[in-house]
Scaffold this motif. Structure first.
Motif, PDB file in Angstrom:
ATOM      1  N   VAL A 108       8.491  10.589   0.628  1.00 56.17           N
ATOM      2  CA  VAL A 108       7.089  11.332   0.194  1.00 56.17           C
ATOM      3  C   VAL A 108       6.230  11.681   1.296  1.00 56.17           C
ATOM      4  O   VAL A 108       5.805  12.833   1.490  1.00 56.17           O
ATOM      5  CB  VAL A 108       6.641  10.484  -0.898  1.00 56.17           C
ATOM      6  CG1 VAL A 108       5.240  11.303  -1.225  1.00 56.17           C
ATOM      7  CG2 VAL A 108       7.244  10.413  -2.002  1.00 56.17           C
ATOM      8  N   LEU A 109       6.087  10.780   2.293  1.00 49.52           N
ATOM      9  CA  LEU A 109       5.000  10.877   3.390  1.00 49.52           C
ATOM     10  C   LEU A 109       5.654  11.676   4.417  1.00 49.52           C
ATOM     11  O   LEU A 109       4.914  12.232   5.461  1.00 49.52           O
ATOM     12  CB  LEU A 109       4.657   9.459   3.704  1.00 49.52           C
ATOM     13  CG  LEU A 109       3.821   8.708   2.426  1.00 49.52           C
ATOM     14  CD1 LEU A 109       3.137   7.590   2.875  1.00 49.52           C
ATOM     15  CD2 LEU A 109       2.728   9.652   1.929  1.00 49.52           C
ATOM     16  N   ASN A 140       6.252  10.488   7.417  1.00 50.44           N
ATOM     17  CA  ASN A 140       5.978  10.174   8.818  1.00 50.44           C
ATOM     18  C   ASN A 140       6.367   8.736   8.966  1.00 50.44           C
ATOM     19  O   ASN A 140       5.771   7.598   7.941  1.00 50.44           O
ATOM     20  CB  ASN A 140       4.364  10.338   8.843  1.00 50.44           C
ATOM     21  CG  ASN A 140       3.705   9.851  10.087  1.00 50.44           C
ATOM     22  OD1 ASN A 140       3.680   8.513  10.231  1.00 50.44           O
ATOM     23  ND2 ASN A 140       3.604  10.566  10.964  1.00 50.44           N
ATOM     24  N   PRO A 141       7.022   8.030   9.718  1.00 47.93           N
ATOM     25  CA  PRO A 141       7.313   6.702   9.718  1.00 47.93           C
ATOM     26  C   PRO A 141       6.233   5.768   9.921  1.00 47.93           C
ATOM     27  O   PRO A 141       6.351   4.758   9.275  1.00 47.93           O
ATOM     28  CB  PRO A 141       8.380   6.596  11.252  1.00 47.93           C
ATOM     29  CG  PRO A 141       8.802   7.955  11.242  1.00 47.93           C
ATOM     30  CD  PRO A 141       7.516   8.833  10.942  1.00 47.93           C
ATOM     31  N   GLU A 142       5.373   6.067  10.645  1.00 51.43           N
ATOM     32  CA  GLU A 142       4.109   5.090  10.558  1.00 51.43           C
ATOM     33  C   GLU A 142       3.333   4.973   9.312  1.00 51.43           C
ATOM     34  O   GLU A 142       3.193   3.811   8.871  1.00 51.43           O
ATOM     35  CB  GLU A 142       2.950   5.396  11.778  1.00 51.43           C
ATOM     36  CG  GLU A 142       1.936   4.457  11.835  1.00 51.43           C
ATOM     37  CD  GLU A 142       0.926   4.761  13.019  1.00 51.43           C
ATOM     38  OE1 GLU A 142      -0.071   4.173  13.255  1.00 51.43           O
ATOM     39  OE2 GLU A 142       1.301   5.848  13.945  1.00 51.43           O
ATOM     40  N   ASP A 143       3.117   6.249   8.701  1.00 53.86           N
ATOM     41  CA  ASP A 143       2.240   6.171   7.317  1.00 53.86           C
ATOM     42  C   ASP A 143       3.421   5.487   6.189  1.00 53.86           C
ATOM     43  O   ASP A 143       2.690   4.641   5.583  1.00 53.86           O
ATOM     44  CB  ASP A 143       2.205   7.583   6.869  1.00 53.86           C
ATOM     45  CG  ASP A 143       1.144   8.282   7.630  1.00 53.86           C
ATOM     46  OD1 ASP A 143       0.523   7.671   8.246  1.00 53.86           O
ATOM     47  OD2 ASP A 143       1.223   9.494   7.597  1.00 53.86           O
ATOM     48  N   ALA A 144       4.718   5.807   6.328  1.00 56.65           N
ATOM     49  CA  ALA A 144       5.694   5.053   5.327  1.00 56.65           C
ATOM     50  C   ALA A 144       5.647   3.474   5.758  1.00 56.65           C
ATOM     51  O   ALA A 144       5.647   2.954   4.679  1.00 56.65           O
ATOM     52  CB  ALA A 144       6.979   5.513   5.592  1.00 56.65           C
ATOM     53  N   ALA A 145       5.297   3.068   6.794  1.00 51.05           N
ATOM     54  CA  ALA A 145       5.423   1.561   7.143  1.00 51.05           C
ATOM     55  C   ALA A 145       3.918   1.118   6.725  1.00 51.05           C
ATOM     56  O   ALA A 145       4.025  -0.084   5.925  1.00 51.05           O
ATOM     57  CB  ALA A 145       5.489   1.310   8.846  1.00 51.05           C
ATOM     58  N   ASP A 146       3.079   1.759   6.886  1.00 51.63           N
ATOM     59  CA  ASP A 146       1.680   1.094   6.286  1.00 51.63           C
ATOM     60  C   ASP A 146       1.901   1.056   4.793  1.00 51.63           C
ATOM     61  O   ASP A 146       1.240   0.321   4.240  1.00 51.63           O
ATOM     62  CB  ASP A 146       0.723   2.161   6.813  1.00 51.63           C
ATOM     63  CG  ASP A 146       0.302   1.837   8.245  1.00 51.63           C
ATOM     64  OD1 ASP A 146       0.779   1.216   8.809  1.00 51.63           O
ATOM     65  OD2 ASP A 146      -0.352   2.877   8.737  1.00 51.63           O
TER      66      ASP A 146
END
Length: 225
Positions: free
Chosen positions: A38-39, A41-47
């Motif tokens: 959905v997002l 973006n790896p950092e956004d997905a991890a958060d």
């Protein structure tokens, strides 16, 4: 899609730290994969994955077993993703842009049970899995999320319908139409690979975790990111 045992869930609900850790380890790949779909973006997905498990721990005592645990958890993740996109002023259109077109699709009620009858056969190796993911990113969001759940989470049509809270025929139509569009994208990238190249890939490596899936930074007992 790994469904945890009832005993593990029961222990986790009682606050057993080992059970909670096992629950996270067993589900973090799947949760991250959905968030990434959905997002994008790896950092956004991890958060968001970390936030999802925090929410999970808070809501775990209310889980009553009426649905599969994974369905319950993944619905939570999808809703968090939608909330995050709304916060950014975006929407995830789970329903198609033209509902009338989907309703008039005579093939929508026909389930295509052959998961590997298209370019997604490339999931047999880690390198080619990444190529399929890159192709998925070029799809419209409502197709991308449904196909990500279908291929990478190995979810059934009924599970996807429950997680996304959309009609079963819509799931079938999204998968069928999404496969066609995915095949077209892969064809422009000179995919799918030949049977020989897939066989060679299978001999050198087995299917592993989602590329780029960052380990969660969750500390038990924490209440925030």
């Amino acid at each position: 899609m790994a469904e945890p045992s009832r005993e593990l869930i029961r222990l986790a609900q009682q606050g057993d730290q080992h059970a909670l850790t096992q629950l996270v380890l067993g589900q973090q790949h799947y949760v991250y994969s959905i968030a990434m779909s959905v997002l994008k973006n790896p950092e956004d997905a991890a958060d968001l994955s970390q936030e999802a498990f925090i929410r999970l721990f808070r809501a775990l005592p209310q889980y009553n077993g009426e649905s599969r645990f994974t369905t319950w958890l993944y619905r939570l993740v999808v809703n968090l993703c939608r909330d995050e996109l709304r916060r950014r002023g975006r929407q995830v259109p789970i329903m198609p842009p033209n509902p009338d077109e989907e309703q008039s699709d005579q093939m929508a009620s026909v389930a295509d049970e052959d998961r590997w009858s298209d370019p997604a056969q490339a999931l047999a190796s880690r390198e080619l899995r990444n190529q399929v993911r890159q192709a998925l990113e070029q799809l419209e969001e409502h197709y991308r999320l449904v196909l990500a759940l279908y291929y990478f989470e190995d979810m059934r049509y009924t599970d996807i319908s429950d997680v996304l809270d959309i009609p079963l025929n819509t799931v079938k139509s999204h998968i069928r139409r999404g496969k066609e569009r995915l095949a077209a994208i892969m064809e422009t990238q000179e995919q799918p690979p030949s049977a020989h190249s897939i066989a060679q890939a299978n001999q050198t490596e087995h299917c592993g975790p989602c590329p780029g899936a960052a380990p969660l930074r969750l500390m038990f007992g924490g209440t925030g990111r």
